[in-house]
Scaffold this motif. Structure first.
Motif, PDB file in Angstrom:
ATOM      1  N   UNK A 177      18.977 -83.617 115.389  1.00  0.00           N
ATOM      2  CA  UNK A 177      18.136 -84.697 115.914  1.00  0.00           C
ATOM      3  C   UNK A 177      17.208 -85.286 114.861  1.00  0.00           C
ATOM      4  N   UNK A 178      17.319 -84.792 113.641  1.00  0.00           N
ATOM      5  CA  UNK A 178      16.456 -85.277 112.564  1.00  0.00           C
ATOM      6  C   UNK A 178      16.681 -86.771 112.307  1.00  0.00           C
ATOM      7  N   UNK A 179      17.934 -87.227 112.337  1.00  0.00           N
ATOM      8  CA  UNK A 179      18.227 -88.644 112.101  1.00  0.00           C
ATOM      9  C   UNK A 179      17.586 -89.499 113.194  1.00  0.00           C
ATOM     10  N   UNK A 180      17.717 -89.071 114.430  1.00  0.00           N
ATOM     11  CA  UNK A 180      17.127 -89.800 115.555  1.00  0.00           C
ATOM     12  C   UNK A 180      15.627 -89.965 115.350  1.00  0.00           C
ATOM     13  N   UNK A 181      14.933 -88.896 114.997  1.00  0.00           N
ATOM     14  CA  UNK A 181      13.480 -88.960 114.842  1.00  0.00           C
ATOM     15  C   UNK A 181      13.073 -89.849 113.673  1.00  0.00           C
ATOM     16  N   UNK A 182      13.854 -89.835 112.598  1.00  0.00           N
ATOM     17  CA  UNK A 182      13.542 -90.689 111.453  1.00  0.00           C
ATOM     18  C   UNK A 182      13.709 -92.170 111.803  1.00  0.00           C
ATOM     19  N   UNK A 183      14.749 -92.493 112.565  1.00  0.00           N
ATOM     20  CA  UNK A 183      14.937 -93.887 112.981  1.00  0.00           C
ATOM     21  C   UNK A 183      13.805 -94.326 113.903  1.00  0.00           C
ATOM     22  N   UNK A 184      13.381 -93.448 114.797  1.00  0.00           N
ATOM     23  CA  UNK A 184      12.275 -93.776 115.697  1.00  0.00           C
ATOM     24  C   UNK A 184      10.965 -93.930 114.930  1.00  0.00           C
ATOM     25  N   UNK A 185      10.782 -93.156 113.855  1.00  0.00           N
ATOM     26  CA  UNK A 185       9.587 -93.304 113.016  1.00  0.00           C
ATOM     27  C   UNK A 185       9.619 -94.666 112.312  1.00  0.00           C
ATOM     28  N   UNK A 186      10.800 -95.063 111.826  1.00  0.00           N
ATOM     29  CA  UNK A 186      10.940 -96.393 111.222  1.00  0.00           C
ATOM     30  C   UNK A 186      10.665 -97.475 112.259  1.00  0.00           C
ATOM     31  N   UNK A 187      11.123 -97.251 113.480  1.00  0.00           N
ATOM     32  CA  UNK A 187      10.870 -98.194 114.572  1.00  0.00           C
ATOM     33  C   UNK A 187       9.372 -98.381 114.798  1.00  0.00           C
ATOM     34  N   UNK A 188       8.629 -97.280 114.796  1.00  0.00           N
ATOM     35  CA  UNK A 188       7.175 -97.367 114.977  1.00  0.00           C
ATOM     36  C   UNK A 188       6.524 -98.124 113.829  1.00  0.00           C
ATOM     37  N   UNK A 189       7.034 -97.904 112.614  1.00  0.00           N
ATOM     38  CA  UNK A 189       6.513 -98.603 111.437  1.00  0.00           C
ATOM     39  C   UNK A 189       6.728-100.109 111.570  1.00  0.00           C
ATOM     40  N   UNK A 190       7.923-100.513 111.978  1.00  0.00           N
ATOM     41  CA  UNK A 190       8.213-101.937 112.143  1.00  0.00           C
ATOM     42  C   UNK A 190       7.327-102.538 113.231  1.00  0.00           C
TER      43      UNK A 190
END
Length: 217
Positions: free
Chosen positions: A183-196
């Motif tokens: 699930x590490x990839x999922x969390x990293x994409x969601x972190x990028x989503x929050x950044x955007x």
């Protein structure tokens, strides 16, 4: 799809799984042939050598990812007319897609080529470079659409933000495999989503958008 196409696709799938598991250099034509259950002449009917096999694998990988992005971000645009909300929805769908892959994402063929670049000819290198540039251009276009409606809060280069998504996904794949956390990839994409989301939220700073610096070479 004819029998020849089926055989070619099976060879590519076998080769891709082996390359992602142990690298291109450690993947032999003999083992691909043995697993596919065909003769050596049958293999060379489809691929003249390992570089042609590599080019075909890269094209197959890129086409698969392009279809995924088309489906995910196309669906997101159907769900919202606002470009920022559509992109955020798309990132959420992308994160969910990555989390649903059984046993985690198997890896990135583009990265495998880069890590063993001396094994490939110029054609393979050029193909991988064009593929990465195309993905970054896709994400850059999404960001430009957002910026027409939602001004940036910080002075950042759009190309750097577009590049970041590819880095986040590929880096997340590496971390997930290294740490045994699918699930590490999922969390990293969601972190990028929050950044955007934060990057494009009002209030905006004046002159926030900087022109991109042309790449050297």
């Amino acid at each position: 799809m004819g029998k020849g196409d089926d055989t070619r696709d099976r060879l590519l799938a076998i080769a891709e799984a082996s390359v992602l598991a142990k690298g291109f250099g450690a993947t032999s034509i003999e083992e691909i042939i043995a697993e596919a259950g065909i003769t050596k002449s049958g293999f060379f009917y489809h691929f003249h050598d390992k570089n042609e096999l590599a080019r075909a694998m890269v094209k197959r990988y890129v086409e698969t990812n392009d279809r995924l992005f088309d489906e995910i971000f196309g669906r997101a645009r159907e769900l919202s007319d606002d470009p920022l909300q559509a992109f955020l929805i798309g990132l959420k769908l992308l994160a969910e897609t990555m989390s649903d892959i059984e046993n985690g994402h198997p890896g990135c063929i583009i990265a495998s080529v880069c890590y063993q670049e001396r094994l490939f000819d110029r054609g393979v290198h050029d193909l991988t470079a064009r593929s990465v540039r195309a993905w970054n251009a896709r994400f850059r276009a999404y960001l430009e659409q957002i910026a027409t409606v939602h001004p940036l809060r910080e002075a950042v280069d759009m190309d750097d933000i577009a590049d970041m998504l590819s880095c986040v996904v590929d880096g997340g794949i590496i971390m997930s495999r290294t740490l045994g956390d699918k699930r590490r990839v999922e969390r990293q994409i969601l972190a990028f989503r929050s950044f955007v989301k934060m990057l494009f939220s009002a209030p905006a700073q004046p002159d926030a958008i900087r022109p991109s610096v042309p790449a050297a070479g």
